[in-house]
Design an enzyme around this catalytic site. Structure first.
Site, short mmCIF file in Angstrom:
data_model
loop_
_atom_site.label_atom_id
_atom_site.label_comp_id
_atom_site.label_asym_id
_atom_site.label_seq_id
_atom_site.Cartn_x
_atom_site.Cartn_y
_atom_site.Cartn_z
N LYS A 12 -10.47 -0.36 -1.34
CA LYS A 12 -11.34 -1.53 -1.44
C LYS A 12 -12.80 -1.11 -1.70
O LYS A 12 -13.14 0.07 -1.58
CB LYS A 12 -11.19 -2.35 -0.15
CG LYS A 12 -9.76 -2.90 0.03
CD LYS A 12 -9.61 -3.67 1.33
CE LYS A 12 -8.20 -4.26 1.45
NZ LYS A 12 -8.01 -4.96 2.75
N TYR A 52 -3.94 -12.01 -3.47
CA TYR A 52 -3.88 -12.41 -2.07
C TYR A 52 -3.39 -13.85 -1.90
O TYR A 52 -3.75 -14.51 -0.92
CB TYR A 52 -5.25 -12.23 -1.41
CG TYR A 52 -5.56 -10.81 -0.98
CD1 TYR A 52 -4.68 -10.12 -0.13
CD2 TYR A 52 -6.72 -10.16 -1.39
CE1 TYR A 52 -4.96 -8.83 0.29
CE2 TYR A 52 -7.00 -8.85 -0.97
CZ TYR A 52 -6.12 -8.20 -0.13
OH TYR A 52 -6.40 -6.91 0.29
N THR A 94 -3.88 -3.39 10.45
CA THR A 94 -4.81 -4.18 9.64
C THR A 94 -6.19 -4.25 10.27
O THR A 94 -7.21 -4.08 9.60
CB THR A 94 -4.26 -5.62 9.47
OG1 THR A 94 -2.96 -5.55 8.92
CG2 THR A 94 -5.16 -6.45 8.57
N ARG A 105 -7.44 3.75 8.48
CA ARG A 105 -8.32 2.74 9.07
C ARG A 105 -8.87 3.20 10.41
O ARG A 105 -10.02 2.92 10.76
CB ARG A 105 -7.58 1.41 9.20
CG ARG A 105 -7.38 0.72 7.85
CD ARG A 105 -6.31 -0.34 7.93
NE ARG A 105 -6.24 -1.18 6.74
CZ ARG A 105 -5.20 -1.97 6.46
NH1 ARG A 105 -4.15 -2.01 7.28
NH2 ARG A 105 -5.20 -2.71 5.37
N ASN A 115 -11.72 -3.03 6.01
CA ASN A 115 -10.70 -2.06 6.45
C ASN A 115 -10.25 -1.09 5.36
O ASN A 115 -9.16 -0.52 5.42
CB ASN A 115 -9.52 -2.79 7.10
CG ASN A 115 -8.83 -3.75 6.15
OD1 ASN A 115 -9.23 -3.88 4.99
ND2 ASN A 115 -7.77 -4.40 6.61
N HIS A 118 -5.75 -1.17 0.98
CA HIS A 118 -4.56 -2.05 0.93
C HIS A 118 -3.38 -1.19 0.50
O HIS A 118 -3.52 -0.32 -0.35
CB HIS A 118 -4.76 -3.16 -0.11
CG HIS A 118 -3.47 -3.82 -0.51
ND1 HIS A 118 -3.00 -4.96 0.09
CD2 HIS A 118 -2.52 -3.46 -1.42
CE1 HIS A 118 -1.82 -5.28 -0.43
NE2 HIS A 118 -1.51 -4.39 -1.35
N GLU A 129 2.54 -6.11 -7.25
CA GLU A 129 1.16 -5.64 -7.28
C GLU A 129 0.92 -4.62 -8.40
O GLU A 129 -0.10 -4.65 -9.08
CB GLU A 129 0.78 -5.08 -5.91
CG GLU A 129 0.76 -6.18 -4.85
CD GLU A 129 0.79 -5.68 -3.41
OE1 GLU A 129 0.77 -6.53 -2.50
OE2 GLU A 129 0.83 -4.45 -3.18
P1 IDP Z 1 -2.75 -5.81 5.41
O1 IDP Z 1 -3.89 -5.48 4.48
O2 IDP Z 1 -2.69 -4.80 6.53
O3 IDP Z 1 -1.44 -6.01 4.71
P2 IDP Z 1 -2.89 -8.71 5.73
O4 IDP Z 1 -2.56 -9.45 6.97
O5 IDP Z 1 -1.96 -8.83 4.57
O6 IDP Z 1 -3.12 -7.19 6.14
O7 IDP Z 1 -4.34 -9.20 5.28
C1 IDP Z 1 -4.86 -8.86 4.02
C2 IDP Z 1 -6.31 -8.48 4.16
O8 IDP Z 1 -7.06 -9.64 4.54
C3 IDP Z 1 -6.61 -7.45 5.26
O9 IDP Z 1 -6.40 -6.12 4.85
C4 IDP Z 1 -8.07 -7.74 5.53
O10 IDP Z 1 -8.90 -7.17 4.51
C5 IDP Z 1 -8.12 -9.26 5.40
N1 IDP Z 1 -7.93 -9.93 6.69
C6 IDP Z 1 -6.76 -10.19 7.31
N2 IDP Z 1 -6.96 -10.83 8.47
C7 IDP Z 1 -8.30 -11.00 8.59
C8 IDP Z 1 -9.15 -11.58 9.57
O11 IDP Z 1 -8.69 -12.10 10.60
N3 IDP Z 1 -10.49 -11.53 9.33
C9 IDP Z 1 -11.02 -10.96 8.21
N4 IDP Z 1 -10.26 -10.41 7.25
C10 IDP Z 1 -8.92 -10.41 7.45
MG MG Z 2 -0.74 -7.55 3.51
#
Ligand code: IDP
Ligand code: MG
Length: 152
Positions: A12, A52, A94, A105, A115, A118, A129
């Protein structure tokens, strides 16, 4: 299980701007994962929304769109036995605040909203993707010199 598979990884904008590209790609290379496609790209609003789509409507969707479009990202395809699960484990949780030390992370980030990385959560997601970022002829087949030592 010895089943080579493909996964998609995106470093990212924070990873790029914090100078972490080499460090993170290095971890994957050292693990034995093969980089078969890699490029620096800018994620447009429409690409971000498609990418997303599963999170559309959630409170963090708009901030996530701004985050992912804030600068260039590194998109890559990694190949190896169990690549999808291996990368997910290496990334850590995450929410970086809860990610274990030793994970990407857990070592390079502090919050859920920044974070750094991805990685596909399944083979199906990986397929989807990869096709969003790469044409088939941008994915390269070659042999790594350590390949015969990565499995029995
Ligand atoms: P992942 O990246 O570990 O698969 P996902 O739940 O698919 O996690 O969420 C996608 C991305 O959305 C996360 O990597 C993060 O950048 C963002 N994200 C997810 N939940 C939150 C949140 O509660 N606050 C802010 N950003 C979030
Ligand atoms: Mg995800």
């Amino acid at each position: 299980m010895n089943v080579a598979e493909r996964t998609f990884v995106l470093l990212k904008p924070d990873a790029v701007q914090r100078g972490l590209i080499g460090e993170i790609v290095s971890r994957f290379e050292h693990r034995g994962l093969k980089v078969t496609a890699l490029k620096l790209v800018r994620v447009s609003r429409s690409l971000g929304e498609t990418y997303y789509a599963e999170h559309k409507g959630k409170a963090f969707f708009e901030p996530l769109m701004s985050y992912i479009a804030a600068g260039p990202v590194v998109a890559m395809v990694l190949e190896g036995d169990g690549a999808v699960a291996a990368v997910r484990k290496m990334m850590g949780k995450t929410n970086s605040a809860e990610a274990e030390p030793g994970t990407i992370r857990g070592d390079f980030a502090l919050t859920i909203g920044r974070n750094v990385i991805h990685g596909s959560d399944s083979g199906e997601s990986a397929k989807r993707e990869i096709s969003m970022f790469f044409k088939p002829d941008e994915i390269h087949a070659y042999t790594r010199i350590d390949e015969s030592w990565l499995r029995e």
